[in-house]
Design a protein around this motif. Structure first.
Motif, short mmCIF file in Angstrom:
data_model
loop_
_atom_site.label_atom_id
_atom_site.label_comp_id
_atom_site.label_asym_id
_atom_site.label_seq_id
_atom_site.Cartn_x
_atom_site.Cartn_y
_atom_site.Cartn_z
N UNK A 179 0.82 -1.21 0.00
CA UNK A 179 0.00 0.00 0.00
C UNK A 179 0.85 1.26 0.00
N UNK A 180 1.90 1.26 0.82
CA UNK A 180 2.81 2.42 0.86
C UNK A 180 3.50 2.59 -0.49
N UNK A 181 3.97 1.49 -1.07
CA UNK A 181 4.63 1.54 -2.38
C UNK A 181 3.70 2.11 -3.44
N UNK A 182 2.46 1.67 -3.44
CA UNK A 182 1.48 2.16 -4.40
C UNK A 182 1.23 3.66 -4.20
N UNK A 183 1.18 4.09 -2.94
CA UNK A 183 0.98 5.51 -2.64
C UNK A 183 2.15 6.35 -3.14
N UNK A 184 3.37 5.87 -2.92
CA UNK A 184 4.56 6.60 -3.38
C UNK A 184 4.55 6.74 -4.90
N UNK A 185 4.22 5.68 -5.60
CA UNK A 185 4.18 5.71 -7.07
C UNK A 185 3.11 6.69 -7.55
N UNK A 186 1.95 6.73 -6.88
CA UNK A 186 0.90 7.66 -7.27
C UNK A 186 1.31 9.11 -7.01
N UNK A 187 2.03 9.35 -5.91
CA UNK A 187 2.53 10.70 -5.63
C UNK A 187 3.51 11.14 -6.72
N UNK A 188 4.42 10.25 -7.11
CA UNK A 188 5.38 10.57 -8.18
C UNK A 188 4.64 10.86 -9.49
N UNK A 189 3.63 10.05 -9.78
CA UNK A 189 2.84 10.26 -11.00
C UNK A 189 2.15 11.62 -10.98
N UNK A 190 1.58 11.98 -9.83
CA UNK A 190 0.92 13.27 -9.71
C UNK A 190 1.90 14.43 -9.83
N UNK A 191 3.11 14.24 -9.29
CA UNK A 191 4.13 15.30 -9.41
C UNK A 191 4.43 15.59 -10.87
N UNK A 192 4.45 14.55 -11.69
CA UNK A 192 4.74 14.72 -13.12
C UNK A 192 3.54 15.30 -13.87
N UNK A 193 2.35 14.77 -13.58
CA UNK A 193 1.16 15.13 -14.36
C UNK A 193 0.54 16.46 -13.94
N UNK A 194 0.67 16.81 -12.67
CA UNK A 194 -0.10 17.94 -12.13
C UNK A 194 0.72 19.17 -11.80
N UNK A 195 2.04 19.13 -12.04
CA UNK A 195 2.85 20.29 -11.67
C UNK A 195 2.49 21.53 -12.48
#
Length: 437
Positions: A179-195
């Motif tokens: 769950x933590x790993x999935x959350x980290x990956x989603x945060x990284x994805x959002x950093x790229x897509x939503x900056x």
């Protein structure tokens, strides 16, 4: 022949729009009659009662009730305010707040739709005010909501544990790191897509802002610590932890945060009773379906057929299993998939994860986490995409528009899922480290 008959009737009824619970019961009864097993019909009611008369399953209505109380009681708002102080300098911070808050809320609710509603209901309006397109904000909330059942406690993990006869505590512990790993990956994805919508802030926070936000959220932050700490400290069972979570959330919502009044309780208890009844009805009617399959030796036959077809390549076999689960997730809800597929996949667990040995419980545990993550991803894959429906209502954006924005999140979640399947130690290392089996 019996497998074709049983599943044929089931999927025909589902195609006609018959509710899943009724479809399970009718297909079981019809298959018994057509195959001349009329004498087995009384087993339907017997198995329904036996399945639901289960102490472990009492956790399901309690976690549903606790999640609804927390959604209305201001707990999610304070979690979000605290997390906002921690990630404010990160690009795409509002999207990251939604992910981290969903992870926290998932650790105390155990439900995907509840997580999307509670966290998305607060973060989506903030994202739209910041300049996020409605569909982008909806996609963020829907994808973050998949953490609701991956990070324990988790209602689907309870259902799987009962069905596969494994420890609920072990399932919960095995779900923490994925769950933590999935959350980290989603945060990284959002950093790229939503900056582009939400650049990093350079201004400093007022002195003591983080401490103040932490104090305001401390009762919410303590909740997963109390639940999981109590389980692994031997203070109470997972089922008792669900009751503790309910009482704790009531006290905090009514008397500490005071965002929930006694007048709100009727609606909360009513909604929780309806949701619990739906889940338990499905669980109850899945029992005779699974029992009849076992009576006719169908799970072993299907598992052996799949293993025989791909016995030379464990990777291909694992890919096929994931594809089947992802496909089912598009059409069936989580509980139904777990109850239908577990008797078939459980015999394949040792073949898929031979590194643990035939006597180890870990093949079943790893299989359970893989199934739970697959069914959680199914919550963002139409047409049976509950997270998308909830996010659409919150963001006031169409399902189609959100679907286009959800694709990158879907891809990264599937990739993480595949990595866990190929490297199952990601799932098993924490239970192994702590010695909980």
């Amino acid at each position: 022949m019996i497998a074709i008959l049983l599943f044929g009737i089931l999927f025909l009824l589902l195609f006609l729009g018959v509710p899943i619970a009724v479809s399970l019961g009718v297909s079981t009864a019809a298959a018994m009659v057509i195959t001349g097993n009329i004498n087995l019909l009384p087993a339907i009611t017997q198995r329904m009662f036996t399945q639901t008369d289960n102490f472990t399953l009492m956790a399901v209505p309690f976690f549903i009730l606790a999640g609804n109380i927390m959604e209305k009681g201001g707990i999610s708002k304070r979690l979000i305010d605290f997390i906002a102080t921690l990630v404010r300098r990160q690009p795409g911070k509002l999207a990251s707040i939604a992910v981290v808050a969903s992870a926290f809320f998932g650790a105390i609710s155990g439900s995907n739709p509840a997580t999307v509603a509670a966290i998305g209901g607060i973060t989506v309006p903030r994202m739209k005010e910041k300049g996020y397109p409605s569909e982008a904000a909806g996609a963020v909330a829907a994808s973050a909501g998949t953490l609701g059942v991956v990070i324990p406690p988790s209602i689907p993990m309870v259902t799987y544990a009962v069905t596969a006869s494994v420890s609920v505590g072990t399932m919960f512990l095995a779900g923490i790191f994925p769950g933590i790993l999935l959350a980290v990956v989603l945060v990284i994805t959002n950093t790229i897509l939503c900056k582009k919508y939400d650049p990093a802030e350079k201004s400093k926070l007022p002195k003591g802002a983080i401490g103040k936000a932490f104090i305001n959220a401390i009762w919410a932050i303590l909740m997963p610590v109390i639940i999981l700490g109590g389980i692994y400290g031997g203070i109470f069972t997972p089922t008792e932890s669900a009751a503790v979570a309910t009482v704790y959330s009531l006290i905090i919502s009514l008397f500490v945060y005071k965002d929930c009044s006694f007048k709100d309780l009727y609606g909360i208890f009513r909604d929780s009773a309806v949701s619990s009844a739906v889940v338990m009805f499905v669980i109850g009617l899945s029992a005779p379906f699974a029992w009849f399959m076992t009576h006719e030796n169908l799970p072993a036959m299907i598992a052996n057929a799949i293993i025989g077809a791909f016995s030379g390549n464990r990777i291909i076999l694992l890919l096929i299993v994931n594809l089947i689960l992802l496909f089912l997730g598009m059409f069936l809800e989580t509980q139904s998939i777990i109850l239908l597929i577990t008797p078939i996949l459980a015999p394949m667990a040792t073949t898929l994860f031979p590194q643990y040995g035939a006597e180890s419980v870990f093949p079943l545990v790893v299989m359970g986490i893989i199934i739970v993550i697959n069914t959680s991803i199914g919550m963002i894959t139409p047409p049976m995409a509950v997270n998308l429906f909830v996010a659409s209502g919150i963001s006031k954006s169409s399902i189609g528009a959100i679907c286009k924005r959800i694709i990158p999140y879907l891809i990264v979640e599937v990739l993480v899922l595949l990595v866990m399947g190929f490297i199952p130690q990601i799932i098993s290392w924490l239970p192994t480290l702590t010695g909980v089996v």
